[in-house]
Enzyme design. Sequence first.
Site, short mmCIF file in Angstrom:
data_model
loop_
_atom_site.label_atom_id
_atom_site.label_comp_id
_atom_site.label_asym_id
_atom_site.label_seq_id
_atom_site.Cartn_x
_atom_site.Cartn_y
_atom_site.Cartn_z
N ILE A 57 -66.40 9.41 18.87
CA ILE A 57 -65.42 10.26 18.18
C ILE A 57 -65.21 9.85 16.72
CG2 ILE A 57 -62.97 10.91 18.09
CD1 ILE A 57 -64.40 12.68 20.03
N CYS A 74 -68.91 22.43 26.96
CA CYS A 74 -69.63 21.78 28.05
C CYS A 74 -70.22 22.92 28.89
CB CYS A 74 -68.71 20.86 28.86
SG CYS A 74 -67.27 21.68 29.56
N GLN A 78 -64.07 23.97 30.68
CA GLN A 78 -62.79 23.87 31.39
C GLN A 78 -62.22 22.46 31.31
OE1 GLN A 78 -63.64 25.25 35.35
NE2 GLN A 78 -63.57 27.39 34.73
#
Length: 164
Positions: A57, A74, A78
């Site tokens: 990150i 992805c 979700q």
Amino acid sequence: MSSHPSYITREDLSAFLLKPVSARPSIAVIDVRDDDHVGGHIYSSTHVPSSTLDHKIPELVRTLSGKDIVIFHCALSQQRGPTAARRYARERTRLLSSNTQKDSSVGLGTRDTEAERIGHDPKVEGAEQKIYILDGGFVKWQEKYGPDSRLTESYAPDIWVDYC
């Protein structure tokens, strides 16, 4: 800067990607699928498995600092995609906030920080970076754009026949 990512539709993302580079905002698409990173990927996306996000990150914040739009996804967007987008947004806010605080303490013996490595690019410090999550993830993307080689690379339709 956006600290709450919102959703972008596959139609809106495809419209951005089909525009000439000179006529569109600077975009980064980050694919956080893990072992399920098969069957294709969005053109020019960067694969950053969700299992590596803890140490990736801060690097993403630095390398994507000049982008106008950052989109995470992805398979279904979700869990992993939204989580990655929120973590990225929080880290970006934290690092830019630290950078601002460091600027106000110049000359006080401060040490090199992650925020300092972002640099003093006016585009980074003052610009709004929009952070999105691809609605429906790659599963929905490939349903409509999988066969389109302008939008999807390494597409393997046989993988998706029985998916879902």
